[in-house]
Design a protein around this motif. Structure first.
Motif, PDB file in Angstrom:
ATOM      1  N   HIS A 301       0.838  -1.194   0.000  1.00  0.00           N
ATOM      2  CA  HIS A 301       0.000   0.000   0.000  1.00  0.00           C
ATOM      3  C   HIS A 301       0.873   1.244   0.000  1.00  0.00           C
ATOM      4  O   HIS A 301       2.011   1.226   0.466  1.00  0.00           O
ATOM      5  CB  HIS A 301      -0.979  -0.005   1.187  1.00  0.00           C
ATOM      6  CG  HIS A 301      -0.335   0.004   2.534  1.00  0.00           C
ATOM      7  ND1 HIS A 301      -0.473   1.025   3.433  1.00  0.00           N
ATOM      8  CD2 HIS A 301       0.456  -0.916   3.162  1.00  0.00           C
ATOM      9  CE1 HIS A 301       0.170   0.744   4.556  1.00  0.00           C
ATOM     10  NE2 HIS A 301       0.755  -0.430   4.410  1.00  0.00           N
ATOM     11  N   TRP A 302       0.314   2.328  -0.538  1.00  0.00           N
ATOM     12  CA  TRP A 302       1.090   3.561  -0.643  1.00  0.00           C
ATOM     13  C   TRP A 302       0.183   4.785  -0.572  1.00  0.00           C
ATOM     14  O   TRP A 302      -1.022   4.710  -0.790  1.00  0.00           O
ATOM     15  CB  TRP A 302       1.902   3.587  -1.930  1.00  0.00           C
ATOM     16  CG  TRP A 302       1.106   3.747  -3.206  1.00  0.00           C
ATOM     17  CD1 TRP A 302       0.608   2.765  -3.996  1.00  0.00           C
ATOM     18  CD2 TRP A 302       0.746   4.982  -3.847  1.00  0.00           C
ATOM     19  NE1 TRP A 302      -0.051   3.289  -5.073  1.00  0.00           N
ATOM     20  CE2 TRP A 302       0.016   4.657  -5.018  1.00  0.00           C
ATOM     21  CE3 TRP A 302       0.964   6.335  -3.553  1.00  0.00           C
ATOM     22  CZ2 TRP A 302      -0.494   5.619  -5.884  1.00  0.00           C
ATOM     23  CZ3 TRP A 302       0.445   7.300  -4.421  1.00  0.00           C
ATOM     24  CH2 TRP A 302      -0.261   6.939  -5.568  1.00  0.00           C
ATOM     25  N   PHE A 303       0.808   5.907  -0.256  1.00  0.00           N
ATOM     26  CA  PHE A 303       0.122   7.199  -0.297  1.00  0.00           C
ATOM     27  C   PHE A 303       1.167   8.298  -0.404  1.00  0.00           C
ATOM     28  O   PHE A 303       2.373   8.058  -0.235  1.00  0.00           O
ATOM     29  CB  PHE A 303      -0.767   7.407   0.943  1.00  0.00           C
ATOM     30  CG  PHE A 303      -0.005   7.505   2.244  1.00  0.00           C
ATOM     31  CD1 PHE A 303       0.393   8.738   2.751  1.00  0.00           C
ATOM     32  CD2 PHE A 303       0.323   6.357   2.967  1.00  0.00           C
ATOM     33  CE1 PHE A 303       1.096   8.832   3.941  1.00  0.00           C
ATOM     34  CE2 PHE A 303       1.031   6.444   4.158  1.00  0.00           C
ATOM     35  CZ  PHE A 303       1.405   7.676   4.659  1.00  0.00           C
ATOM     36  N   GLY A 304       0.712   9.490  -0.697  1.00  0.00           N
ATOM     37  CA  GLY A 304       1.607  10.637  -0.807  1.00  0.00           C
ATOM     38  C   GLY A 304       1.488  11.552   0.393  1.00  0.00           C
ATOM     39  O   GLY A 304       0.411  11.707   0.968  1.00  0.00           O
ATOM     40  N   LYS A 305       2.592  12.162   0.772  1.00  0.00           N
ATOM     41  CA  LYS A 305       2.576  13.079   1.911  1.00  0.00           C
ATOM     42  C   LYS A 305       1.680  14.295   1.639  1.00  0.00           C
ATOM     43  O   LYS A 305       1.190  14.919   2.589  1.00  0.00           O
ATOM     44  CB  LYS A 305       4.000  13.547   2.234  1.00  0.00           C
ATOM     45  CG  LYS A 305       4.911  12.451   2.765  1.00  0.00           C
ATOM     46  CD  LYS A 305       6.308  12.994   3.044  1.00  0.00           C
ATOM     47  CE  LYS A 305       7.243  11.908   3.556  1.00  0.00           C
ATOM     48  NZ  LYS A 305       8.619  12.429   3.786  1.00  0.00           N
ATOM     49  N   GLY A 319      -3.077   4.657   6.187  1.00  0.00           N
ATOM     50  CA  GLY A 319      -1.981   3.735   5.892  1.00  0.00           C
ATOM     51  C   GLY A 319      -1.055   3.434   7.054  1.00  0.00           C
ATOM     52  O   GLY A 319      -0.723   2.270   7.308  1.00  0.00           O
ATOM     53  N   PRO A 320      -0.607   4.447   7.804  1.00  0.00           N
ATOM     54  CA  PRO A 320       0.293   4.162   8.924  1.00  0.00           C
ATOM     55  C   PRO A 320      -0.311   3.239   9.971  1.00  0.00           C
ATOM     56  O   PRO A 320       0.377   2.372  10.518  1.00  0.00           O
ATOM     57  CB  PRO A 320       0.568   5.561   9.503  1.00  0.00           C
ATOM     58  CG  PRO A 320       0.433   6.474   8.321  1.00  0.00           C
ATOM     59  CD  PRO A 320      -0.704   5.902   7.532  1.00  0.00           C
ATOM     60  N   ALA A 321      -1.614   3.409  10.275  1.00  0.00           N
ATOM     61  CA  ALA A 321      -2.263   2.528  11.254  1.00  0.00           C
ATOM     62  C   ALA A 321      -2.326   1.100  10.726  1.00  0.00           C
ATOM     63  O   ALA A 321      -2.087   0.139  11.467  1.00  0.00           O
ATOM     64  CB  ALA A 321      -3.666   3.045  11.565  1.00  0.00           C
ATOM     65  N   ARG A 334       4.325  -4.120   2.601  1.00  0.00           N
ATOM     66  CA  ARG A 334       5.231  -3.034   2.224  1.00  0.00           C
ATOM     67  C   ARG A 334       4.412  -1.764   2.117  1.00  0.00           C
ATOM     68  O   ARG A 334       3.380  -1.735   1.446  1.00  0.00           O
ATOM     69  CB  ARG A 334       5.919  -3.325   0.889  1.00  0.00           C
ATOM     70  CG  ARG A 334       6.822  -2.184   0.413  1.00  0.00           C
ATOM     71  CD  ARG A 334       7.494  -2.532  -0.891  1.00  0.00           C
ATOM     72  NE  ARG A 334       8.153  -1.366  -1.490  1.00  0.00           N
ATOM     73  CZ  ARG A 334       8.713  -1.352  -2.687  1.00  0.00           C
ATOM     74  NH1 ARG A 334       8.702  -2.455  -3.421  1.00  0.00           N
ATOM     75  NH2 ARG A 334       9.262  -0.254  -3.160  1.00  0.00           N
ATOM     76  N   MET A 335       4.837  -0.726   2.794  1.00  0.00           N
ATOM     77  CA  MET A 335       4.201   0.585   2.677  1.00  0.00           C
ATOM     78  C   MET A 335       5.184   1.537   2.020  1.00  0.00           C
ATOM     79  O   MET A 335       6.333   1.645   2.449  1.00  0.00           O
ATOM     80  CB  MET A 335       3.784   1.128   4.043  1.00  0.00           C
ATOM     81  CG  MET A 335       3.100   2.502   3.948  1.00  0.00           C
ATOM     82  SD  MET A 335       2.457   3.124   5.532  1.00  0.00           S
ATOM     83  CE  MET A 335       3.998   3.601   6.350  1.00  0.00           C
ATOM     84  N   GLN A 336       4.728   2.218   0.986  1.00  0.00           N
ATOM     85  CA  GLN A 336       5.548   3.192   0.286  1.00  0.00           C
ATOM     86  C   GLN A 336       4.925   4.577   0.477  1.00  0.00           C
ATOM     87  O   GLN A 336       3.730   4.759   0.237  1.00  0.00           O
ATOM     88  CB  GLN A 336       5.611   2.860  -1.209  1.00  0.00           C
ATOM     89  CG  GLN A 336       6.584   3.690  -1.985  1.00  0.00           C
ATOM     90  CD  GLN A 336       8.033   3.359  -1.653  1.00  0.00           C
ATOM     91  OE1 GLN A 336       8.411   2.188  -1.586  1.00  0.00           O
ATOM     92  NE2 GLN A 336       8.829   4.387  -1.420  1.00  0.00           N
ATOM     93  N   VAL A 337       5.726   5.522   0.951  1.00  0.00           N
ATOM     94  CA  VAL A 337       5.249   6.893   1.140  1.00  0.00           C
ATOM     95  C   VAL A 337       6.037   7.802   0.206  1.00  0.00           C
ATOM     96  O   VAL A 337       7.268   7.827   0.249  1.00  0.00           O
ATOM     97  CB  VAL A 337       5.416   7.352   2.599  1.00  0.00           C
ATOM     98  CG1 VAL A 337       4.877   8.769   2.772  1.00  0.00           C
ATOM     99  CG2 VAL A 337       4.705   6.391   3.558  1.00  0.00           C
TER     100      VAL A 337
END
Length: 369
Positions: A301-305, A319-321, A334-337
């Motif tokens: 999973h991913w998201f943008g700042k 996503g962080p939770a 895997r988390m991509q920020v």
């Protein structure tokens, strides 16, 4: 007086005219279906796209709004696809051209999810459909793609078509789920559509020439929440005797509706003052991080700042939770920020997230090897 040469030339000219007219008449007599539908380009207008025989004839629904505030025919019609879709237009056009190509080849693109009897019992089910994009080779793994939606507006062309274009290039089969939105959302209708879609693909895997195991669920925004629910013990695949997803691939997923819960409760499910929400009653009351178990599917999973949509509903609860929960339960993840990748970036062209889908597929392959 005309000499013989002039007469001869005149007769020849007349004959050529008659032959040309006959050829034109025979061409016009050819049924339209015998002529291949033309492909679209980034400069094709929305109206031209929707009038394209390959799009209209295949049944692929490009109308991105629900029933509460339906999109009107005069809206966006003169916009080019470049303007309508944005930076990911090349991928979206490639996906639309896959629809047209499959139609030209005589392949079925649209599959209704419910029977006539089921639709008669609940007419909203008529809008639930699967759009099929076969792989280059039979027997490939498949991904089921759920675009995001904002109450009434979906992103089926921008996110869905863009994703399947890249998946097709990588050799996978793909499906876009046209799930119910807006007023049709009552009683978890959107989640029911997801369950039915996996049931249908699993039951017809041979006919569709896909591998029913180790499939991926790919969800954008709120579509990511539905995909995540399918991995839970409370409401997921185990409750329906379906194969476990090989991976969840989630782009800027909304995983906790926070203060949106009562809005959805009253607006779409007809709650009255004094009614209470309970976990499992409605999809929007599921906080995904609280539902993760060690058997949850592997998740990318991913998201943008700079994702303002997630920011409005508290990014740390999204996503962080989920990532903390996956880590705590030992689930491959895997988390991509990314620094610059706003909500609705789709395949990420023009943002820091460009190429994320290729990384996600590498993750999917690794966890199902």
């Amino acid at each position: 007086m005309m000499n013989r040469k002039h007469i001869r030339n005149g007769l020849i000219g007349a004959a050529l005219v008659l032959l040309a007219a006959a050829a034109l008449a025979s061409l016009l007599a050819v049924p339209a279906r015998a002529l291949p539908a033309p492909y679209v380009t980034p400069d094709t207008t929305v109206a031209q796209m929707r009038a394209n025989e390959g799009i209209a004839g295949s049944g692929f629904n490009t109308w991105d709004r629900g029933t509460l505030f339906p999109e009107q025919p005069w809206q966006y019609g003169n916009w080019t696809l470049r303007r309508f879709v944005g930076p990911t237009v090349d991928d979206a056009v490639a996906g639309l051209n896959l629809v047209i190509d499959n139609y030209n080849r005589g392949l079925q693109v649209t599959y209704p999810l419910y029977t006539a009897e089921e639709i008669a019992a609940d007419p909203t089910r008529a809008s639930a459909e699967l759009y099929y994009f076969p792989a280059k080779q039979p027997g490939a793994k498949y991904a089921l793609v759920l675009s995001g939606n904002m109450m009434e507006r979906t992103a089926r062309v921008k996110e869905g078509c863009s994703a399947v274009a890249q998946l097709h290039d990588m050799g996978y089969a793909a499906f876009i789920l046209n799930y119910r939105v807006g007023r049709e959302l009552k009683d978890n209708a959107n989640y029911q559509d997801l369950v039915r879609a996996v049931q249908y693909i699993t039951a017809h895997a041979g006919e569709l020439q896909v591998d029913p195991e180790d499939y991926a669920l790919m969800g954008f925004s709120s579509g990511g929440h539905l995909c995540g629910m399918f991995g839970t013990d409370r409401m997921g695949y185990k409750n329906y005797g379906l194969p476990k997803p090989g991976a969840l691939l989630l782009a800027y997923p909304i995983l906790n509706y926070v203060y949106g819960k009562p809005i959805l409760f009253y607006l779409y499910d007809g709650a009255r003052p004094g009614n209470h929400l309970a976990p499992g009653d409605y999809y929007y009351n599921i906080e995904l991080d609280a539902e993760v178990t060690p058997d949850f599917p592997p998740t990318f999973h991913w998201f943008g700042k700079n994702d303002l949509t997630l920011g409005m509903i508290c990014t740390p609860l999204q996503g962080p939770a989920l990532n903390r929960a996956l880590e705590g339960c030992g689930v491959p993840h895997r988390m991509q920020v990314y620094d610059k990748a706003p909500h609705g970036s789709g395949t990420g062209t023009g943002t820091d997230a460009a190429g994320w889908l290729y990384d996600a597929v590498s993750f999917w392959e690794a966890v199902t090897a």
